[in-house]
Design an enzyme around this catalytic site. Structure first.
Site, PDB file in Angstrom:
ATOM      1  N   ALA A 107       0.829  -1.199   0.000  1.00 34.28           N
ATOM      2  CA  ALA A 107       0.000   0.000   0.000  1.00 34.28           C
ATOM      3  C   ALA A 107       0.867   1.253   0.000  1.00 34.28           C
ATOM      4  O   ALA A 107       1.794   1.384   0.798  1.00 34.28           O
ATOM      5  CB  ALA A 107      -0.921  -0.003   1.217  1.00 34.28           C
ATOM      6  N   CYS A 133      -2.690  -8.032   6.005  1.00 37.12           N
ATOM      7  CA  CYS A 133      -2.313  -6.686   6.434  1.00 37.12           C
ATOM      8  C   CYS A 133      -2.561  -6.522   7.935  1.00 37.12           C
ATOM      9  O   CYS A 133      -3.672  -6.755   8.425  1.00 37.12           O
ATOM     10  CB  CYS A 133      -3.115  -5.638   5.666  1.00 37.12           C
ATOM     11  SG  CYS A 133      -2.696  -3.942   6.140  1.00 37.12           S
TER      12      CYS A 133
END
Length: 359
Positions: free
Chosen positions: A48, A136
């Protein structure tokens, strides 16, 4: 792209590698994800805020990555933007037209939303792989959105999500990326792996840390390796701490994996994929770019970002990428102190000319 970054590197005397010097290299076959053949079996991790189109172009200029990936895309955000703004997230910048193979990673906790977005990616964007993020550990994704590694608490829910996305994306393969478990005392990756496979995923990538570990400590490749005997048909991809070509070769030699994924190390060494692929073939490892070549690479990266986002936003976005390019070189701290303040292209080029490491 700067013409011939790869050619320049190839023209310089290659440096020896411990992997190349070894008498026996591991036998490494191409990786098969459904009908997709990934060769070499070295994957670029979705990260990200970093692995956007500009970064992927830089990696692609060197070669060596068998499968590239976007940043992870918030499925719920995709649906909202599509409905309200008639446009798609910036994280899908370049996806429609760039070369394949290419994976797009999505995240959420709702099977219907993930299936809807997965279907769009598979059938409209025609991506090569739809990957679901179950790894994540960032609080905004886990505790606030109950997604990412939060879902390791409910493996059955993971299975439901995968089944729905697989059905929606068919025949495009769907994969899962996860961690060893929520914490060191709650490692449940064997159960998770079997559920992922049973739900129809085409491959499993495991980061060798738990969610609680975040990025601290060392990745546990021995625990990753223990997963393989429990998978009957899908490949296992290992991820964590691969920052040299020799470590990639060692991962295949020592651990029971079918592929590897390189993550954070590639942010300041996008040529690492090229080096790792050469080492796996038993060829001399291409040298790192010179400072001048690295500076030219960074400038091209800046051009691509500004081309998409404009000078003002592009300059702000480039701050973190520029810091990556300088990492590990003498003078990096001074360069970082100035480059994080840039707001314009002129300021960027002035800082690069004055403070970018000279050696």
């Amino acid at each position: 792209m700067p013409n011939g970054i790869t050619a320049i590197a190839a023209a310089k005397p290659p440096r020896p590698s411990a992997a190349h010097d070894a008498m026996t290299l591991p036998l490494v076959e191409p990786l098969r994800i459904g009908d997709l053949v990934v060769d070499p079996p070295i994957l670029q991790a979705p990260m990200a805020g970093y692995t956007n189109y500009a970064f992927r172009q830089i990696v692609r200029s060197f070669g060596g990555a068998g499968l590239l990936a976007t940043e992870m895309v918030n499925a719920r955000g995709f649906v909202w933007m599509d409905k309200e703004l008639a446009e798609h997230p910036d994280r899908l910048w370049g996806v429609a037209d760039e070369p394949r193979p290419l994976a797009v990673q999505i995240w959420d906790n709702d099977p219907d939303t993930l299936a809807q977005v997965g279907a769009r990616l598979a059938h409209e964007y025609k991506v090569s792989v739809v990957d679901i993020n179950f790894g994540c550990p960032v609080r905004q994704v886990t505790e606030k959105a109950h997604s990412g590694s939060y879902l390791l608490r409910t493996p059955d829910r993971m299975g439901q999500i995968i089944e729905r996305v697989v059905a929606a994306c068919h025949p495009t393969p769907v994969t899962a990326k996860t961690r060893l478990g929520c914490s060191r005392d709650k490692i449940n990756i064997i159960d998770v792996a079997q559920i992922v496979e049973g739900a129809g995923a085409a491959a499993l990538t495991v980061h060798g840390r738990t969610a609680a570990d975040m990025f601290r400590g060392e990745a546990s490749w021995d625990l990753i390796s223990q997963i393989k005997p429990h998978l009957k048909r899908i490949p296992l991809i290992g991820n964590g701490d691969l920052d040299t070509a020799d470590k990639v070769v060692e991962a295949f030699r020592r651990w029971n994996v079918d592929g590897v994924m390189i993550a954070r190390a590639s942010l300041n060494k996008p040529w690492l994929f090229q080096q790792a692929a050469a080492a796996l073939r038993g060829e001399p490892v291409p040298p790192d770019p010179t400072v001048e070549e690295e500076r030219a690479l960074m400038v091209e990266h800046f051009r691509l970002v500004c081309e998409r986002f404009g000078e003002e936003r592009g300059a702000v976005l480039m701050r973190k990428f520029a810091c990556c390019y300088a990492q590990g070189r003498p003078g990096a701290r001074e360069f970082r102190k100035h480059v994080v303040m840039i707001d314009t292209a002129r300021e960027f080029f002035d800082v690069v000319a004055t403070y970018f490491p000279k050696a």
